[in-house]
Design a protein around this motif. Structure first.
Motif, short mmCIF file in Angstrom:
data_model
loop_
_atom_site.label_atom_id
_atom_site.label_comp_id
_atom_site.label_asym_id
_atom_site.label_seq_id
_atom_site.Cartn_x
_atom_site.Cartn_y
_atom_site.Cartn_z
N GLY A 49 0.80 -1.21 0.00
CA GLY A 49 0.00 0.00 0.00
C GLY A 49 0.84 1.26 0.00
N GLN A 50 2.00 1.21 0.68
CA GLN A 50 2.90 2.35 0.69
C GLN A 50 3.78 2.38 -0.55
OE1 GLN A 50 1.18 4.15 3.05
NE2 GLN A 50 3.22 5.01 3.36
N LEU A 51 4.17 1.21 -1.02
CA LEU A 51 5.02 1.13 -2.22
C LEU A 51 4.37 1.83 -3.41
CD1 LEU A 51 7.47 -0.04 -3.80
CD2 LEU A 51 6.10 -2.10 -4.16
N VAL A 52 3.07 1.61 -3.59
CA VAL A 52 2.39 2.19 -4.76
C VAL A 52 2.24 3.69 -4.65
CG1 VAL A 52 1.19 0.03 -5.26
CG2 VAL A 52 0.11 1.73 -3.76
N GLN A 53 2.59 4.28 -3.48
CA GLN A 53 2.52 5.73 -3.31
C GLN A 53 3.84 6.41 -3.66
OE1 GLN A 53 -0.35 7.38 -2.60
NE2 GLN A 53 -1.25 5.32 -2.79
N ILE A 54 4.86 5.64 -3.99
CA ILE A 54 6.16 6.21 -4.32
C ILE A 54 6.12 6.78 -5.75
CG2 ILE A 54 8.60 5.68 -4.74
CD1 ILE A 54 8.39 3.55 -2.57
N PRO A 55 6.51 8.03 -5.91
CA PRO A 55 6.49 8.63 -7.26
C PRO A 55 7.78 8.34 -8.02
CG PRO A 55 7.04 10.30 -5.65
CD PRO A 55 6.82 9.03 -4.88
N ALA A 56 7.66 8.23 -9.35
CA ALA A 56 8.82 8.03 -10.23
C ALA A 56 8.70 8.98 -11.41
CB ALA A 56 8.86 6.58 -10.72
N PRO A 57 9.82 9.56 -11.87
CA PRO A 57 9.77 10.53 -12.97
C PRO A 57 9.69 9.84 -14.33
CG PRO A 57 12.02 10.26 -12.22
CD PRO A 57 11.19 9.39 -11.33
N ILE A 58 8.74 10.26 -15.13
CA ILE A 58 8.60 9.72 -16.48
C ILE A 58 8.69 10.88 -17.47
CG2 ILE A 58 7.14 8.41 -18.07
CD1 ILE A 58 8.09 6.82 -15.67
N PRO A 59 9.72 10.91 -18.31
CA PRO A 59 9.82 12.00 -19.30
C PRO A 59 8.74 11.86 -20.37
CG PRO A 59 11.59 10.39 -19.61
CD PRO A 59 10.87 10.00 -18.36
N CYS A 60 8.10 12.96 -20.67
CA CYS A 60 7.05 13.10 -21.69
C CYS A 60 6.21 11.83 -21.88
CB CYS A 60 7.64 13.56 -23.03
SG CYS A 60 8.91 12.48 -23.73
N PRO A 61 5.45 11.44 -20.88
CA PRO A 61 4.64 10.23 -21.03
C PRO A 61 3.60 10.31 -22.14
CG PRO A 61 3.97 11.47 -19.09
CD PRO A 61 5.22 12.10 -19.59
N GLU A 62 3.29 11.55 -22.58
CA GLU A 62 2.33 11.69 -23.68
C GLU A 62 2.91 11.26 -25.03
OE1 GLU A 62 4.80 15.32 -23.59
OE2 GLU A 62 3.77 14.13 -22.08
N ASP A 63 4.24 11.14 -25.10
CA ASP A 63 4.91 10.69 -26.33
C ASP A 63 5.75 9.45 -25.98
OD1 ASP A 63 6.40 10.24 -28.61
OD2 ASP A 63 6.97 12.34 -28.91
N PRO A 64 5.13 8.26 -25.95
CA PRO A 64 5.82 7.05 -25.51
C PRO A 64 7.12 6.78 -26.25
CG PRO A 64 3.47 6.65 -25.71
CD PRO A 64 3.72 7.99 -26.30
N GLU A 65 7.17 7.01 -27.53
CA GLU A 65 8.39 6.74 -28.30
C GLU A 65 9.54 7.63 -27.84
OE1 GLU A 65 9.95 6.59 -32.97
OE2 GLU A 65 7.83 6.92 -32.51
N LYS A 66 9.26 8.91 -27.69
CA LYS A 66 10.27 9.85 -27.21
C LYS A 66 10.67 9.51 -25.77
CE LYS A 66 12.60 13.82 -27.35
NZ LYS A 66 13.73 14.06 -28.25
N SER A 67 9.68 9.18 -24.95
CA SER A 67 9.95 8.85 -23.56
C SER A 67 10.88 7.63 -23.45
CB SER A 67 8.63 8.56 -22.83
OG SER A 67 8.88 8.20 -21.48
N LEU A 68 10.58 6.59 -24.20
CA LEU A 68 11.41 5.38 -24.14
C LEU A 68 12.81 5.64 -24.66
CD1 LEU A 68 8.80 2.69 -25.24
CD2 LEU A 68 9.90 2.88 -23.00
N ALA A 69 12.95 6.54 -25.64
CA ALA A 69 14.27 6.87 -26.17
C ALA A 69 15.12 7.56 -25.11
CB ALA A 69 14.14 7.75 -27.42
N ILE A 70 14.52 8.49 -24.36
CA ILE A 70 15.24 9.17 -23.29
C ILE A 70 15.60 8.19 -22.18
CG2 ILE A 70 15.05 10.92 -21.48
CD1 ILE A 70 13.22 12.50 -23.41
N GLN A 71 14.64 7.36 -21.79
CA GLN A 71 14.92 6.35 -20.76
C GLN A 71 16.06 5.43 -21.20
OE1 GLN A 71 11.32 4.33 -19.24
NE2 GLN A 71 10.13 5.99 -20.16
#
Length: 383
Positions: free
Chosen positions: A135-157
């Protein structure tokens, strides 16, 4: 370019959104692992078994298969007591391990690198034996670059992963290279030491050690009996147990540990020491040099260890060491042998000490770039 500029160039103007690990579109938080039958009844196998202390065993069967990040906890409210592991293929995770991975728009390896810098302490619950619940684990935030553009986001990751993995690979390669070099040097050292100290084809006189050296026992002392000072207290191991304000040996001293797990361990000291649960060997002047005797005894270290007696607390008896046969070459020959072995000893010691230093340096470089590449502005910072 500034550190922030480096990250900005990588992002190339795209936004970063912080998503909770409970976002099922981006992350999969699998069920916790489970413990198999008790260790004595486990079936040995090829599958890595992860617990609170990373891989603890290899078993038959598995709980998960694929690419995952594992958060292993030992129940202590401390960041240092949470280890992050990256696992692929089949593995068994026990109930001390959280198992998660990225969905199709999140690189799981990227998630692994990020979770390595997360402070879990604010998310722990349970008081003295604090735990990280799902329950606490799922409250941890993680940064996702431009999630609206999955292709660009995955390239940066993927680029972040490439850079950080390159440091990991370089560290592994360097470690393997230095370890191999150290092994070769130790083999060379042992070969020349054996050859130089064998005296098989030499017309040299042999004596029992007691004929050419005096033996002195250490003085019993406890830590409470010591007085403040920086004199090493040498007992029954390879390193001093504590320090003292007085010494009972000075100059060159050859020491043999008398009892305990290291009974028979041979060491050499050329400084004031306080000798306790051990005995020292003092060669007669003009007959044998202390450093030469040290190398003689070190060369027979396995045999001296084998002299240990006693089931509870093993010990080495002075009488047996006194009867050890030693060669007595000329002082000039002793100097020559010591000079050669000192060079090998310096080289192997340098490599032995340099290896952990080099690995630590590479780890610090990795951590620096990891922190740099993953230091995305938090929502409150952006505001």
């Amino acid at each position: 370019m500034s550190d922030r500029g480096f990250l900005e160039k990588l992002l190339d103007g795209v936004s970063v959104e912080w998503k909770l690990l409970g976002d099922e579109d981006l992350f999969e938080v699998a069920n916790r692992g489970r413990s198999p039958v008790k260790a004595s009844l486990r079936v040995a196998g090829q599958t890595p078994y992860y617990g609170a202390n990373n891989i603890q065993d290899y078993v038959d069967g598995h709980t998960h298969e694929g690419e995952y990040v594992l958060i292993a906890e030992d129940g202590s409210a401390s960041l240092e007591n949470y280890s992050i592991q990256y696992a692929t293929g089949k593995f068994w995770a026990n109930n001390h391990v959280h198992v998660l991975r990225g969905q199709q728009n999140v690189n799981t390896r990227y998630l692994f690198h990020y979770l390595c810098i997360v402070n879990f302490v604010p998310f722990l619950t349970g008081g003295g034996r604090a735990k990280l619940t799902k329950g606490q684990l799922v409250q941890i935030p993680a940064p996702i670059p431009c999630p609206e553009d999955p292709e660009k986001s995955l390239a940066i990751q993927a680029e972040i992963v490439r850079i950080l993995d390159s440091f990991t690979e370089l560290t592994a390669e360097l470690t393997a290279e230095l370890t191999a070099e150290l092994k070769v040097r130790k083999q060379q050292y042992n070969h020349y030491r054996d050859q130089l100290l064998s005296f098989e084809d030499s017309d040299v006189e042999w004596k029992t050690l007691v004929e050419v050296a005096d033996f002195r026992r250490g003085t019993a002392i406890t830590k409470k009996q010591t007085i403040e000072g920086d004199i090493p207290v040498v007992a029954n191991g390879p390193v001093p147990t504590y320090t003292h304000g007085e010494h009972n040996r000075e100059g060159e001293t050859v020491v043999i540990a008398r009892s305990g797990a290291y009974a028979g361990y041979v060491s050499y000291w050329n400084e004031p020491i306080f000798l306790t649960d051990a005995f020292s060997v003092h060669p007669h002047d003009g007959v044998l040099k202390p450093r030469f005797v040290y190398y003689l005894l070190q060369n027979k270290q396995d045999q001296i260890h084998a002299m240990k007696k006693g089931a509870g607390v093993p010990h080495v008896r002075v009488k047996e060491v006194e009867l050890y046969d030693v060669p007595v070459p000329s002082m000039k020959e002793q100097d020559r042998i010591v000079a050669i072995l000192d060079k090998f000893d310096t080289l192997t010691t340098s490599l032995s000490e340099g290896l952990p230093r080099e690995i630590k340096l590479r780890q610090q470089q990795y951590e620096y770039y990891r922190d740099l590449l993953l230091s995305f502005p938090k929502p409150e910072e952006a505001a």
